[in-house]
Write a protein that holds these residues in place. Sequence first.
Motif, short mmCIF file in Angstrom:
data_model
loop_
_atom_site.label_atom_id
_atom_site.label_comp_id
_atom_site.label_asym_id
_atom_site.label_seq_id
_atom_site.Cartn_x
_atom_site.Cartn_y
_atom_site.Cartn_z
N THR A 3 0.84 -1.20 0.00
CA THR A 3 0.00 0.00 0.00
C THR A 3 0.87 1.24 0.00
N ALA A 4 0.36 2.32 -0.61
CA ALA A 4 1.09 3.58 -0.65
C ALA A 4 0.10 4.73 -0.63
N LEU A 5 0.57 5.86 -0.15
CA LEU A 5 -0.21 7.10 -0.16
C LEU A 5 0.61 8.15 -0.90
N VAL A 6 0.05 8.69 -1.97
CA VAL A 6 0.72 9.75 -2.72
C VAL A 6 0.06 11.07 -2.35
N LEU A 57 4.12 3.04 2.53
CA LEU A 57 4.98 4.16 2.16
C LEU A 57 4.13 5.36 1.77
N ALA A 58 4.46 6.52 2.34
CA ALA A 58 3.85 7.79 1.94
C ALA A 58 4.84 8.54 1.06
N ILE A 59 4.37 8.99 -0.09
CA ILE A 59 5.21 9.69 -1.06
C ILE A 59 4.72 11.12 -1.17
N VAL A 60 5.51 12.06 -0.67
CA VAL A 60 5.13 13.46 -0.70
C VAL A 60 5.65 14.08 -1.99
N ALA A 61 4.72 14.46 -2.86
CA ALA A 61 5.08 15.04 -4.16
C ALA A 61 4.63 16.50 -4.18
N ALA A 62 5.20 17.26 -3.25
CA ALA A 62 4.88 18.69 -3.11
C ALA A 62 6.07 19.52 -3.55
N HIS A 66 7.09 23.37 0.27
CA HIS A 66 6.00 22.79 1.05
C HIS A 66 6.30 21.39 1.57
N VAL A 67 7.45 20.84 1.20
CA VAL A 67 7.77 19.47 1.59
C VAL A 67 7.80 19.31 3.11
N ALA A 68 8.52 20.18 3.81
CA ALA A 68 8.69 20.02 5.26
C ALA A 68 7.35 20.06 6.00
N PRO A 69 6.50 21.08 5.80
CA PRO A 69 5.23 21.08 6.54
C PRO A 69 4.32 19.91 6.18
N VAL A 70 4.28 19.52 4.91
CA VAL A 70 3.43 18.39 4.51
C VAL A 70 3.95 17.10 5.13
N LEU A 71 5.27 16.89 5.07
CA LEU A 71 5.85 15.69 5.66
C LEU A 71 5.67 15.65 7.17
N ALA A 72 5.90 16.80 7.82
CA ALA A 72 5.74 16.86 9.27
C ALA A 72 4.32 16.49 9.68
N VAL A 86 9.72 13.62 -3.20
CA VAL A 86 10.28 13.54 -4.56
C VAL A 86 10.61 14.93 -5.10
N ALA A 87 10.84 15.87 -4.20
CA ALA A 87 11.15 17.24 -4.61
C ALA A 87 12.53 17.30 -5.25
N SER A 88 12.75 18.33 -6.06
CA SER A 88 14.00 18.44 -6.82
C SER A 88 15.14 19.06 -6.02
N VAL A 89 14.88 19.44 -4.78
CA VAL A 89 15.91 19.96 -3.89
C VAL A 89 15.86 19.16 -2.59
N LYS A 90 17.02 18.81 -2.04
CA LYS A 90 17.03 17.87 -0.93
C LYS A 90 17.57 18.44 0.38
N GLY A 91 18.61 19.27 0.33
CA GLY A 91 19.23 19.75 1.57
C GLY A 91 18.31 20.62 2.40
N GLY A 92 17.67 21.62 1.77
CA GLY A 92 16.81 22.55 2.50
C GLY A 92 15.65 21.88 3.21
N PRO A 93 14.84 21.05 2.53
CA PRO A 93 13.72 20.38 3.21
C PRO A 93 14.17 19.54 4.41
N ARG A 94 15.31 18.84 4.27
CA ARG A 94 15.75 18.02 5.39
C ARG A 94 16.14 18.90 6.58
N ARG A 95 16.81 20.02 6.34
CA ARG A 95 17.17 20.90 7.45
C ARG A 95 15.92 21.49 8.11
#
Length: 361
Positions: A3-6, A57-62, A66-72, A86-95
């Motif tokens: 199962t997955a949630l997009v 698995l939840a797949i956040v395609a924002a 908006h990745v951090a608030p949606v993931l949180a 699946v965002a095109s930038v990785k360092g900023g959202p993780r921080r």
Amino acid sequence: MRTALVIGTGLIGTSAALALTGRGVVVHLADHDPGQARTAAALGAGTDEAPEGPVDLAIVAAPPAHVAPVLADAVRRGLARGYVDVASVKGGPRRELEALGLDLSAYIGTHPMSGREKSGPLAATGDLFEGRPWVLTPTRDTDTEVLNLALELVSHCRAVPVVMDADAHDRAVALVSHMPHLVSSMVAARLEHAEEAAVRLCGQGIRDVTRIAASDPGMWIDILSANPGPVADLLADVSADLDETVRALRALQSSDEEKRREGGAGIEDVLRRGNAGQVRVPGKHGSAPRVYETVAVLIDDQPGQLARIFADAGRAGVNIEDVRIEHATGQQAGLVQLMVEPKAAPVLTAALRERGWALRQ
């Protein structure tokens, strides 16, 4: 993965959902715009009904911002056993997620290196990621089960997993994606107010350079806002090259023979460095670039012409490695450039001539 949630049913989210559904995964779709989720569901990407319990698995395609608030929110609600974006930038959202104090062992940042000029669920396809790199950015805190779920996602989408550090990824995509997009837009902007007579002369070269400039500006503002530093650094280097090239071209206008020689040397330098960089671009299937022979075929713009050419090449036992089409200006005709292995070029040329095709030398 069963199962997955997009979360986010634009081009990337819906394409991933289509691929997963095609592999038998039960996919739930969610979006801040319910109408968009319903559209994705109607396309066969899954169901827009909420899951009854946690999915695998939840797949956040924002967008990156908006990745951090949606993931949180998803993590706090316990929507899944594992989480990816699946965002095109990785360092900023993780921080941003780290600043929120979340346990990130169940999360891994990812980025499928694929897309289209069009956006939204209607542009999605289940094979969008096939054969394309899909970057994974695990850390020492990433749970092994979550990494395996992410690898399973990549496998279901028939992509190629590539493991990278998040900040190294952001510098890399600035070089191979973000900076080229802005340069393409700058070149295309020269056409906005150009004379119609000049624009009508556009050939394949300007089409190649400006193709990606057709992408949605709003989406690219989100992407560039999340990775401005590395992109600005690269554009500063491009700007320096432009300044030197302008000076060299001005020198070529001089009546002084020595200045003209210096100008020619400057232009040759940038062209040769361009040659050196271009040969490093990976070739077919990501392998080392190869040199192909081109067989150019003149065709009418009619249904079935390309199919006939490919069928005739197949009968001759020749594999078409790549293809380009150059459309004639003001005529219902074009030039199909078939790239083949050098030893196959004479075989294909003879076979096509025998079957009545007009070839250009």
